[in-house]
Write an enzyme that holds these catalytic residues in place. Structure first.
Site, mmCIF file in Angstrom:
data_model
loop_
_atom_site.group_PDB
_atom_site.id
_atom_site.type_symbol
_atom_site.label_atom_id
_atom_site.label_comp_id
_atom_site.label_asym_id
_atom_site.label_seq_id
_atom_site.Cartn_x
_atom_site.Cartn_y
_atom_site.Cartn_z
ATOM 1 N N SER A 158 0.815 -1.208 0.000
ATOM 2 C CA SER A 158 0.000 0.000 0.000
ATOM 3 C C SER A 158 0.854 1.264 0.000
ATOM 4 C CB SER A 158 -0.945 -0.050 1.195
ATOM 5 O OG SER A 158 -2.047 0.760 0.941
ATOM 6 N N LYS B 242 4.055 2.122 -2.589
ATOM 7 C CA LYS B 242 4.470 3.331 -3.320
ATOM 8 C C LYS B 242 5.933 3.627 -2.990
ATOM 9 C CE LYS B 242 -0.033 5.281 -1.835
ATOM 10 N NZ LYS B 242 -1.090 4.707 -2.585
ATOM 11 N N TRP C 43 -10.267 0.498 -4.789
ATOM 12 C CA TRP C 43 -9.648 1.783 -4.433
ATOM 13 C C TRP C 43 -8.253 1.918 -5.073
ATOM 14 C CZ3 TRP C 43 -11.219 6.200 -2.454
ATOM 15 C CH2 TRP C 43 -10.358 7.023 -1.729
ATOM 16 N N HIS D 5 -7.837 -5.465 0.382
ATOM 17 C CA HIS D 5 -6.573 -4.755 0.557
ATOM 18 C C HIS D 5 -5.821 -5.302 1.785
ATOM 19 C CE1 HIS D 5 -4.154 -1.141 -0.014
ATOM 20 N NE2 HIS D 5 -4.207 -0.913 1.288
HETATM 21 C C1 GTR Z 1 -5.278 4.614 1.983
HETATM 22 C C2 GTR Z 1 -4.703 5.442 0.873
HETATM 23 C C3 GTR Z 1 -4.058 4.525 -0.114
HETATM 24 C C4 GTR Z 1 -3.149 3.514 0.547
HETATM 25 C C5 GTR Z 1 -3.681 3.004 1.869
HETATM 26 C C6 GTR Z 1 -2.683 2.290 2.773
HETATM 27 O O1 GTR Z 1 -5.992 5.335 2.891
HETATM 28 O O2 GTR Z 1 -5.743 6.165 0.298
HETATM 29 O O3 GTR Z 1 -3.396 5.279 -1.097
HETATM 30 O O4 GTR Z 1 -1.886 4.013 0.682
HETATM 31 O O5 GTR Z 1 -4.199 4.015 2.634
HETATM 32 O O6 GTR Z 1 -1.514 2.642 2.851
HETATM 33 O O7 GTR Z 1 -3.115 1.359 3.450
#
Ligand code: GTR
Length: 420
Positions: free
Chosen positions: A256, A260, A347, A397
């Protein structure tokens, strides 16, 4: 009068929040705008890239500059002092299959220090040096197992309430199949990402960024993702000094927001031979121009401390981007890249993550290597493993054992390792 002002200000805040909450997020494939991906192999002066030399000497540096000045910020090139101190060692960790080491890293600069607690698991059964996976945890080293000997990461050590639920052990064990990783012959090196930059808009004073002279230009200022990437390179520095570590088999894995950061690390630090992005989404592996799932306006509003301020100009203006996330992924070439998505994680735009991975293939071809081709996403649990790889799994996720199995399979393939 003052009260009225406060009330109005509060209401404005609430309205703004509502506007953000109500922002329409596109989950409709038919509403994805038509877009043309900027070409990786055309230089800024319009000249096509025809050789590896042209790529490495002209085009790749151009793209690195775009990514640093438009999205992630400029990483300082000066080194600061890093000291390491072994705090604890357990030769019988994970039921005896590993040796764990806990090492305090102390970074100094500008008259200040920042501490980060590195945790390593090294397979006890090894012939020669072992490959190493580097990756941040989200909830502290203590969240990865029930082992009472694991010290709290400095970020969590600062919590004043010792009953804080965040100090509970093992709360993110599900994401770290430590035994599986070690049994497959890999060492794991981790630390809590918030030791490097506490993940909130006011986090900078406690972050490693505060150890460097302030950025000269606000637009291209490095922020949290830049700092996390920098921190991963410091883990690699530590790994380089370890006699048991195979320097040619260094892997970075991030989930996540750390997906990045892992991609930005891999782009800048070529010591990482395999770069793995798990559900990294917007600002990670997903194409921004598709405007599917999280978009730039949403991410820069929610996390103003992640990207460099210049990135804000693309909020609601994705069509004006002269680049997209395949630029970031292509920086890994000719090393190995693996991108993974989860079916229910809309998402993060799984299709956008797949298409960005595919879009790197012309660069791999330049090196005579096979990337992933085609616009058809593979079915669930049908990983594609060429020189680059991709899978989509069922579920939400997260990081699962299935993801890890694929990552280790891909690393084995990349490093020509045969499991017994
Ligand atoms: C979310 C964010 C994502 C992702 C995620 C995470 O809230 O919008 O881009 O980075 O967090 O890191 O779990």
């Amino acid at each position: 009068m003052k009260r009225l002002f406060v009330l109005v200000a509060l209401m404005a805040g609430v309205l703004q929040l509502n506007a953000q909450e109500k922002r329409e997020i596109n989950y409709d494939e038919s509403a994805v705008p038509a877009y043309i991906l900027p070409d990786l192999l055309t230089c800024l002066d319009g000249q096509p890239v025809k050789s590896v030399t042209e790529w490495e000497t002209v085009r790749r540096p151009e793209i690195m500059h775009i990514l640093a000045t438009q999205e992630y910020g400029l990483t300082p090139q000066t080194a600061i002092e890093m000291k390491s101190k072994l705090m604890a060692e357990d030769p019988h960790a994970l039921g005896g299959i590993a040796t764990s080491q806990q090492v305090m890293l102390t970074f100094s600069g500008q008259g200040k220090t920042v501490k980060a607690l590195l945790l390593a698991y090294i397979p006890n059964q090894r012939q020669g040096k072992v490959p190493v996976v580097v990756g941040y945890n989200f909830q502290g080293n203590h969240s990865m197992s029930l082992d009472e000997n694991i010290l709290y990461s400095p970020f969590f050590e600062r919590l004043t309430d010792r009953n804080d639920p965040q100090l509970k052990r093992g709360i993110q064990m599900n994401r770290w199949p430590l035994e599986m990783i070690v049994k497959r012959g890999y060492a794991l090196v981790t630390m809590d990402y918030q030791d490097i930059y506490p993940d909130n808009p006011a986090g900078e004073p406690l972050s490693v960024i505060s150890l460097f002279p302030p950025s000269k230009d606000n637009d291209t200022k490095w922020q949290a993702i830049g700092a996390w990437a920098w921190g991963s390179s410091r883990m690699a520095d530590w790994v380089e000094q370890q006699p048991w570590a195979d320097q040619d088999r260094l892997v970075i894995m991030g989930h996540s927001r750390q997906g990045k950061a892992a991609l930005w690390t891999g782009a800048q630090d070529t010591r990482f031979r395999v770069v793995i992005s798990n559900d990294s989404g917007c600002g990670g592996a997903a194409l921004s121009k598709r405007q599917f799932g999280e978009d730039i306006a949403t991410i820069v509003n929610s996390f103003p401390h992640w990207f460099c301020p210049a990135f804000n100009q693309y909020a609601d203006r994705e069509e004006s981007l002269s680049f997209d996330q395949h630029y970031l992924l292509a920086m890994i070439a000719p090393r190995h890249l693996y991108v993974a998505s989860a079916q229910e994680d809309r998402w993060a735009d799984p299709k956008g993550e797949f298409l960005a991975t595919v879009a790197t293939s012309p660069v791999y071809r330049l090196y005579g290597l096979d990337g992933i081709v085609g616009s058809q996403m593979p079915a669930i649990h049908q990983p594609l493993m060429q020189h680059t790889g991709y899978h989509i799994r069922a579920g939400v996720h997260d990081v699962t054992d299935y993801d890890w199995q694929c990552y280790l399979d891909f690393c084995d393939k990349a490093f020509s390792i045969k499991q017994d």
